[in-house]
Design an enzyme around this catalytic site. Sequence first.
Site, PDB file in Angstrom:
ATOM      1  N   GLN A  26       5.631  50.433  37.872  1.00  0.00           N
ATOM      2  CA  GLN A  26       6.906  50.679  37.192  1.00  0.00           C
ATOM      3  C   GLN A  26       7.813  49.452  37.167  1.00  0.00           C
ATOM      4  O   GLN A  26       8.764  49.400  36.397  1.00  0.00           O
ATOM      5  CB  GLN A  26       7.619  51.861  37.856  1.00  0.00           C
ATOM      6  CG  GLN A  26       6.855  53.162  37.686  1.00  0.00           C
ATOM      7  CD  GLN A  26       7.528  54.333  38.361  1.00  0.00           C
ATOM      8  OE1 GLN A  26       7.210  54.664  39.500  1.00  0.00           O
ATOM      9  NE2 GLN A  26       8.455  54.979  37.677  1.00  0.00           N
ATOM     10  N   HIS A 118       0.084  54.753  44.005  1.00  0.00           N
ATOM     11  CA  HIS A 118       1.198  55.421  43.326  1.00  0.00           C
ATOM     12  C   HIS A 118       0.806  55.654  41.865  1.00  0.00           C
ATOM     13  O   HIS A 118       1.109  54.853  40.973  1.00  0.00           O
ATOM     14  CB  HIS A 118       2.476  54.578  43.431  1.00  0.00           C
ATOM     15  CG  HIS A 118       3.729  55.341  43.080  1.00  0.00           C
ATOM     16  ND1 HIS A 118       4.796  55.480  43.942  1.00  0.00           N
ATOM     17  CD2 HIS A 118       4.089  56.017  41.968  1.00  0.00           C
ATOM     18  CE1 HIS A 118       5.756  56.206  43.379  1.00  0.00           C
ATOM     19  NE2 HIS A 118       5.347  56.546  42.161  1.00  0.00           N
ATOM     20  N   GLU A 162       2.768  61.567  45.733  1.00  0.00           N
ATOM     21  CA  GLU A 162       2.808  62.828  44.982  1.00  0.00           C
ATOM     22  C   GLU A 162       1.422  63.299  44.546  1.00  0.00           C
ATOM     23  O   GLU A 162       1.123  63.393  43.344  1.00  0.00           O
ATOM     24  CB  GLU A 162       3.744  62.720  43.776  1.00  0.00           C
ATOM     25  CG  GLU A 162       5.189  62.571  44.206  1.00  0.00           C
ATOM     26  CD  GLU A 162       6.199  62.743  43.076  1.00  0.00           C
ATOM     27  OE1 GLU A 162       5.806  62.804  41.895  1.00  0.00           O
ATOM     28  OE2 GLU A 162       7.406  62.832  43.390  1.00  0.00           O
TER      29      GLU A 162
HETATM   30  C1  BGC Z   1       7.457  59.476  40.972  1.00  0.00           C
HETATM   31  C2  BGC Z   1       8.104  58.240  40.406  1.00  0.00           C
HETATM   32  C3  BGC Z   1       8.954  58.620  39.207  1.00  0.00           C
HETATM   33  C4  BGC Z   1      10.044  59.550  39.692  1.00  0.00           C
HETATM   34  C5  BGC Z   1      11.051  59.951  38.631  1.00  0.00           C
HETATM   35  C6  BGC Z   1       8.329  60.695  40.990  1.00  0.00           C
HETATM   36  O1  BGC Z   1       7.593  61.733  40.462  1.00  0.00           O
HETATM   37  O2  BGC Z   1       6.878  59.216  42.227  1.00  0.00           O
HETATM   38  O3  BGC Z   1       7.113  57.323  40.091  1.00  0.00           O
HETATM   39  O4  BGC Z   1       9.469  57.531  38.537  1.00  0.00           O
HETATM   40  O5  BGC Z   1       9.464  60.710  40.222  1.00  0.00           O
HETATM   41  O6  BGC Z   1      10.489  60.722  37.638  1.00  0.00           O
END
Ligand code: BGC
Length: 428
Positions: A26, A118, A162
């Site tokens: 990101q 990630h 996640e």
């Molecule tokens: C993720 C991030 C994402 C954030 C906001 C999470 O699900 O780990 O990578 O940018 O939420 O949506």
Amino acid sequence: MTTDPDQPRRRPDVPFLWGASTAAHQIEGNNIASDWWTREQRMPGMEPSGDAVDSYHRYTEDMRLLADAGLNAYRFSIEWARIEPEPGRFSRAELAHYRRMIDTAKGLGIEPVVTLHHFTTPAWFARNGGWHADDAVTRFRAYIERATSILGDVKFVATINEPNMLAMMVMLARAAAEGKLGQWQSPTTEDGMPTVLPAGDESTGNILVEAHHTARDVVRAETDAAVGWTVAGAALEALPGAEHRLESERWIREDLYLTAARDDDFIGVQSYSTMTLGPDGVVPTPDSPDNTLTGAAYRPDALGISARHAAEVTGLPVLVTENGIATSDDDRRIRYTDEALRGLFAAQSDGVDVLGYLHWSLLDNYEWGHWEPTFGLVSVDRETFERTPKPSLAWLGEVARNDGAEQRTTSPVVEPVETTAPTTEETR
Ligand code: BGC
């Protein structure tokens, strides 16, 4: 896979962690060997990550902004696709790059919290069948064995970010490849994705659990780090008549992953909003001017709900590894964060063991196909890459310097949900 009962749980002797989080894909830019890079080039409606915000070269500046504000921790991820761009070919130069990031953080008095995975994988891993390939976990283990060679003195390592969202992404990608996306009946976004995100399937979830346990073993053998994974908090609320579905929905969306963490050292909690469960499943968030830039309901209290739930299911100390809001209104970010912290500390007063709070995100960054939803404490000019701290960075730094004294003493402010008067926010 169980932990040796004689091995005490690892709990690094560090003060409360106050910081912010990012993820390699990101922010780094030009992560060209990854599966996401491939996807961005061909998926209609997706914006590409391109140079992202060039944090690959500017990480020192980014960490210095965080440290100068008064924060003491930075969570970032290392990129498998850079470290192993081709199967079995590991790049010593890229490992050295990430080691420099760790040294830079330490030099600035920042505790690095390192995520090993990630959302992204090398493109070759995806081509080979991704997480469903027979050798997926073996391949992942080989990467973790190399990655841990630079992590010896890191105190917190998260294996997979996640896994519950990742399982869903894997499931949808497989369905898209088979032309079967339509089976999720909810209305779709302009990218053809369902607006109510389905839960990932259990078979993918179980593969990720195996991968996590494998990585946990390697991290424990090769480093002194406390190890865990970071789970997206669903904060599910049942409408009348839907209570009977709560347990099964929680299982597939969250508890499968929390239960698998019981032998970890900590549980990473990530929270943004709540989900509402109706008799037929999760219902879409109604349109409201109060919604955030990702269309999520404005629910700062979700953090307290998710932290309590994660602690209850796992019995582990909680590290908030992500919490934040997509908004172009920085005052609103401060209000949201203030209230989320009050909810977190209310949970702590009720017995939840909280190790730290890492805000999502340090930087406005590439939000997986879109640039508009801005979560950062720092904005970035994407032409010049100039960083401009927002007032929320100084605010969070001040909260950290006071160790959250104000947020620890008062209970959450329950604000009425605004339904009529428009705010500056629009949903995308
Ligand atoms: C993720 C991030 C994402 C954030 C906001 C999470 O699900 O780990 O990578 O940018 O939420 O949506």
